[in-house]
Design an enzyme around this catalytic site. Sequence first.
Site, PDB file in Angstrom:
ATOM      1  N   ALA A   1       3.028  -0.691   4.942  1.00 22.02           N
ATOM      2  CA  ALA A   1       2.560  -0.734   6.333  1.00 22.02           C
ATOM      3  C   ALA A   1       2.055  -2.117   6.750  1.00 22.02           C
ATOM      4  CB  ALA A   1       1.463   0.306   6.528  1.00 22.02           C
TER       5      ALA A   1
ATOM      6  N   GLU B   1      12.454  -9.479   2.369  1.00 23.10           N
ATOM      7  CA  GLU B   1      11.677  -8.296   2.781  1.00 23.10           C
ATOM      8  C   GLU B   1      12.522  -7.058   2.502  1.00 23.10           C
ATOM      9  OE1 GLU B   1      10.527  -8.462   6.945  1.00 23.10           O
ATOM     10  OE2 GLU B   1      10.357  -6.271   7.036  1.00 23.10           O
TER      11      GLU B   1
ATOM     12  N   TYR C   1      11.279   8.780   1.407  1.00 23.70           N
ATOM     13  CA  TYR C   1      11.280   7.691   0.415  1.00 23.70           C
ATOM     14  C   TYR C   1      12.017   8.025  -0.879  1.00 23.70           C
ATOM     15  CZ  TYR C   1       7.788   5.755   3.554  1.00 23.70           C
ATOM     16  OH  TYR C   1       7.158   5.263   4.668  1.00 23.70           O
TER      17      TYR C   1
ATOM     18  N   ASN D   1       8.064  -5.608  -0.659  1.00 21.30           N
ATOM     19  CA  ASN D   1       7.927  -4.404   0.160  1.00 21.30           C
ATOM     20  C   ASN D   1       6.449  -4.297   0.481  1.00 21.30           C
ATOM     21  OD1 ASN D   1       7.813  -1.989   1.445  1.00 21.30           O
ATOM     22  ND2 ASN D   1       8.970  -0.840  -0.101  1.00 21.30           N
TER      23      ASN D   1
ATOM     24  N   ARG E   1       7.211   1.039  13.633  1.00 24.19           N
ATOM     25  CA  ARG E   1       7.810   0.449  12.421  1.00 24.19           C
ATOM     26  C   ARG E   1       8.956  -0.519  12.765  1.00 24.19           C
ATOM     27  NH1 ARG E   1       5.514   3.639   8.263  1.00 24.19           N
ATOM     28  NH2 ARG E   1       5.085   5.724   9.032  1.00 24.19           N
TER      29      ARG E   1
ATOM     30  N   HIS F   1      12.686  -2.610   2.349  1.00 27.33           N
ATOM     31  CA  HIS F   1      12.128  -1.289   2.630  1.00 27.33           C
ATOM     32  C   HIS F   1      13.066  -0.239   2.069  1.00 27.33           C
ATOM     33  CE1 HIS F   1       9.267  -3.174   5.277  1.00 27.33           C
ATOM     34  NE2 HIS F   1      10.270  -3.866   5.794  1.00 27.33           N
ATOM     35  N   LEU F   2      12.477   0.813   1.538  1.00 23.30           N
ATOM     36  CA  LEU F   2      13.281   1.945   1.071  1.00 23.30           C
ATOM     37  C   LEU F   2      13.961   2.641   2.249  1.00 23.30           C
ATOM     38  CD1 LEU F   2      10.372   3.067  -1.155  1.00 23.30           C
ATOM     39  CD2 LEU F   2      12.641   2.685  -2.121  1.00 23.30           C
ATOM     40  N   SER F   3      13.171   2.883   3.287  1.00 24.60           N
ATOM     41  CA  SER F   3      13.686   3.616   4.453  1.00 24.60           C
ATOM     42  C   SER F   3      14.267   2.655   5.473  1.00 24.60           C
ATOM     43  CB  SER F   3      12.548   4.431   5.081  1.00 24.60           C
ATOM     44  OG  SER F   3      11.535   3.564   5.579  1.00 24.60           O
TER      45      SER F   3
ATOM     46  N   HIS G   1       4.017  -4.368   9.202  1.00 18.98           N
ATOM     47  CA  HIS G   1       3.991  -4.236  10.655  1.00 18.98           C
ATOM     48  C   HIS G   1       2.772  -4.892  11.290  1.00 18.98           C
ATOM     49  CE1 HIS G   1       7.172  -1.528   9.580  1.00 18.98           C
ATOM     50  NE2 HIS G   1       6.348  -0.747   8.915  1.00 18.98           N
TER      51      HIS G   1
ATOM     52  N   PRO H   1       0.787  -1.225   0.000  1.00 18.81           N
ATOM     53  CA  PRO H   1       0.000   0.000   0.000  1.00 18.81           C
ATOM     54  C   PRO H   1       0.826   1.286   0.000  1.00 18.81           C
ATOM     55  CG  PRO H   1      -0.112  -1.099   2.133  1.00 18.81           C
ATOM     56  CD  PRO H   1       0.539  -2.055   1.181  1.00 18.81           C
ATOM     57  N   ASN H   2       0.323   2.228  -0.748  1.00 22.08           N
ATOM     58  CA  ASN H   2       0.845   3.600  -0.845  1.00 22.08           C
ATOM     59  C   ASN H   2       2.144   3.711  -1.660  1.00 22.08           C
ATOM     60  OD1 ASN H   2      -1.245   4.802   0.825  1.00 22.08           O
ATOM     61  ND2 ASN H   2      -0.289   3.709   2.520  1.00 22.08           N
TER      62      ASN H   2
ATOM     63  N   ARG I   1       5.123  11.040  -2.455  1.00 22.97           N
ATOM     64  CA  ARG I   1       4.846  10.724  -1.057  1.00 22.97           C
ATOM     65  C   ARG I   1       6.101  10.904  -0.204  1.00 22.97           C
ATOM     66  NH1 ARG I   1       4.628   4.587   1.225  1.00 22.97           N
ATOM     67  NH2 ARG I   1       3.951   5.109   3.323  1.00 22.97           N
TER      68      ARG I   1
ATOM     69  N   ASP J   1       1.489 -15.719   7.123  1.00 18.18           N
ATOM     70  CA  ASP J   1       1.064 -17.097   6.841  1.00 18.18           C
ATOM     71  C   ASP J   1       1.289 -17.455   5.371  1.00 18.18           C
ATOM     72  OD1 ASP J   1       0.338 -17.558   9.446  1.00 18.18           O
ATOM     73  OD2 ASP J   1      -1.818 -17.334   9.111  1.00 18.18           O
TER      74      ASP J   1
ATOM     75  N   ARG K   1      13.098   4.923  12.546  1.00 11.48           N
ATOM     76  CA  ARG K   1      11.849   5.683  12.479  1.00 11.48           C
ATOM     77  C   ARG K   1      10.978   5.405  13.710  1.00 11.48           C
ATOM     78  NH1 ARG K   1       9.294   4.975   6.751  1.00 11.48           N
ATOM     79  NH2 ARG K   1       8.062   6.745   7.558  1.00 11.48           N
TER      80      ARG K   1
HETATM   81  C1  DQA Z   1       8.235   1.109   3.839  1.00 12.04           C
HETATM   82  C2  DQA Z   1       8.305   1.359   5.357  1.00 12.04           C
HETATM   83  C3  DQA Z   1       6.941   1.130   5.984  1.00 12.04           C
HETATM   84  O1  DQA Z   1       7.014   1.369   7.389  1.00 12.04           O
HETATM   85  C4  DQA Z   1       5.925   2.084   5.390  1.00 12.04           C
HETATM   86  O2  DQA Z   1       4.642   1.827   5.928  1.00 12.04           O
HETATM   87  C5  DQA Z   1       5.900   2.056   3.911  1.00 12.04           C
HETATM   88  C6  DQA Z   1       7.161   1.966   3.186  1.00 12.04           C
HETATM   89  C7  DQA Z   1       9.578   1.456   3.145  1.00 12.04           C
HETATM   90  O3  DQA Z   1       9.757   1.025   2.007  1.00 12.04           O
HETATM   91  O4  DQA Z   1      10.413   2.161   3.718  1.00 12.04           O
HETATM   92  O5  DQA Z   1       4.854   2.189   3.295  1.00 12.04           O
HETATM   93  O6  DQA Z   1       7.974  -0.260   3.612  1.00 12.04           O
END
Ligand code: DQA
Length: 145
Positions: free
Chosen positions: A77, A98, A24, A74, A111, A100-102, A80, A11-12, A19, A87, A107
């Site tokens: 959210a 797994e 990011y 990725n 997270r 993540h960009l950040s 978390h 998502p997002n 964003r 599962d 943070r």
């Molecule tokens: C994220 C980190 C997550 O905490 C956040 O909800 C995201 C992006 C990252 O790529 O840094 O949507 O997965």
Amino acid sequence: MAPTIHILNGPNLNLLGQREPGIYGGQSLADIEGLAGERAKVRSFEMVFRQSNHEGQLVDWIHEAGDSAGIILNAGAYTHTSIALHDAIRAIAAPVIEVHLSNVFAREPFRHHSALSPVVHGVICGFGANSYCLAIDALADLSAP
Ligand code: DQA
């Protein structure tokens, strides 16, 4: 045919570029797809690259990629919170990385917990778009003889 890796985005992440660029980066998801595609080619992978804002769709895509050379996930959210994604990862054979960009550990405390980390092969975070390229290299090295 070259082995296929699946890069799944939650998502997002469709809003990357607009964003919170301070967190990011300024690259769009299409930019990241382009970079990942180049790296996948160098590492002799076919690549499927997808994004959804819906948890169940991500579950379906994990199942679909279950016998592939690997999944780079990725989950945004959902990382978390999602027992369903936890599962799904447990239910399949393909290695999952797994990403993540950040740097999620630098943070907010909410997270710092990942529902996915205990069931993935490894985690790469904090390198911006390069997190995806590093994960492609990790999958290639995993499957190297
Ligand atoms: C994220 C980190 C997550 O905490 C956040 O909800 C995201 C992006 C990252 O790529 O840094 O949507 O997965």
